[in-house]
Write a protein that holds these residues in place. Structure first.
Motif, short mmCIF file in Angstrom:
data_model
loop_
_atom_site.label_atom_id
_atom_site.label_comp_id
_atom_site.label_asym_id
_atom_site.label_seq_id
_atom_site.Cartn_x
_atom_site.Cartn_y
_atom_site.Cartn_z
N ILE A 65 -24.84 17.26 17.48
CA ILE A 65 -25.85 16.37 18.06
C ILE A 65 -25.48 14.91 17.80
N ALA A 66 -25.01 14.63 16.59
CA ALA A 66 -24.59 13.26 16.27
C ALA A 66 -23.45 12.81 17.17
N SER A 67 -22.53 13.72 17.47
CA SER A 67 -21.41 13.38 18.34
C SER A 67 -21.87 13.07 19.76
N ILE A 68 -22.80 13.88 20.28
CA ILE A 68 -23.31 13.64 21.62
C ILE A 68 -24.06 12.31 21.68
N PHE A 69 -24.94 12.08 20.70
CA PHE A 69 -25.67 10.82 20.66
C PHE A 69 -24.71 9.64 20.53
N GLY A 70 -23.68 9.82 19.71
CA GLY A 70 -22.72 8.75 19.51
C GLY A 70 -22.00 8.38 20.79
#
Length: 276
Positions: A200-205
């Motif tokens: 999720i952090a990667s997608i948001f990033g």
């Protein structure tokens, strides 16, 4: 002498057979529709698209009600206003795309999946296919609801548009196409990272943080990099009149799919080589 009755094993119908992609797709569909998180997250995407779209249209009407704003030539892009909620909906779609895969890793169910499908890759194709199809259908219906709802609001000031106007139908359908690509991209990222928080952090990033970081670069750098970022490139197909310097709608969507294909290749490599 009494006649022997068939045993339970003999009476049970056979459910065996070769592992085929249609069977794997059916299995992934069962897993997807039996998870409550699937319904809640898709509902969040629907609420974001319709709710924020309506708010954006009401906000535009509020601006038009101020004489000083009208005198400064304030104009409304009716199609883009009504579909503005997809920017929030993409986050819900991205989260669910990651969860489709990472949820199985967190529970250990992925071991059963890859044991049932020893070649492993059909599992990835099935997950991406099922989630992509569901996302497209749900977001396409929602995009039309958001569009017509927004036009109903804007019609009070006669600033609405119609599907027959140039580029509007492409924008509405393009909204769904963009969200579908983001969803499949999230499935691939979740497969590579295997961790819910990390995925999720990667997608948001990539969708939120990376564009902000590029903006602080020198203008002659950022102007050449920004149009090719995943979000900016794909959003061109969901925008009626893309800003100058951005890619053409279908060109940008094609660039987004390059990211999706590369992510799927990376996901396939990880799934094939690493232990479950």
């Amino acid at each position: 002498m009494s006649t022997a009755t068939p045993t339970a094993v003999q009476a049970r119908p056979s459910v065996g057979g070769p592992v085929t992609l249609p069977r794997v797709l059916h299995s992934e569909w069962i897993k997807f529709r039996t998870l409550r998180s699937s319904y809640f997250t898709l509902l969040a995407a629907v609420v974001f698209m319709v709710g924020f779209g309506l708010l954006a249209c009401y906000g535009a009407i509020d601006h038009l009600n101020h004489p000083d704003v009208r005198d400064h030539g304030f104009s409304i892009n009716a199609a883009d206003r009504s579909l503005r909620g997809y920017l929030a909906a993409q986050l819900a779609v991205g989260v669910l795309g990651v969860l489709v895969v990472s949820g199985e890793y967190s529970t250990g169910m992925i071991r059963a999946s890859v044991s049932a499908v020893p070649r492993r890759l059909p599992v990835l194709w099935a997950k991406a296919g099922v989630f992509g199809a569901v996302t497209f259908v749900v977001t396409l219906i929602t995009a039309f609801v958001a569009f017509f709802g927004g036009q109903a609001v804007l019609s009070s000031h006669n600033v609405q548009t119609s599907l027959s106007a140039a580029g509007v139908a492409r924008t509405v359908v393009g909204t769904s196409l963009y969200l579908t690509a983001i969803g499949i991209f999230a499935v691939a990222v979740g497969t590579m990272i295997r961790n819910t928080a990390g995925g999720i952090a990667s997608i948001f990033g990539m969708l939120l943080v990376l564009p902000t970081l590029v903006e602080v670069l020198p203008s002659n750098w950022s102007s050449h990099i920004s149009p090719y970022l995943p979000g900016a490139a794909g959003q061109a197909v969901a925008t009626l009149n893309p800003d100058p310097g951005t890619l053409a709608p279908w060109t940008g969507y094609g660039v987004l799919w390059i990211y999706v294909v590369l992510a799927l290749i990376g996901a396939a490599t990880v799934l094939k080589r690493r232990d479950a």
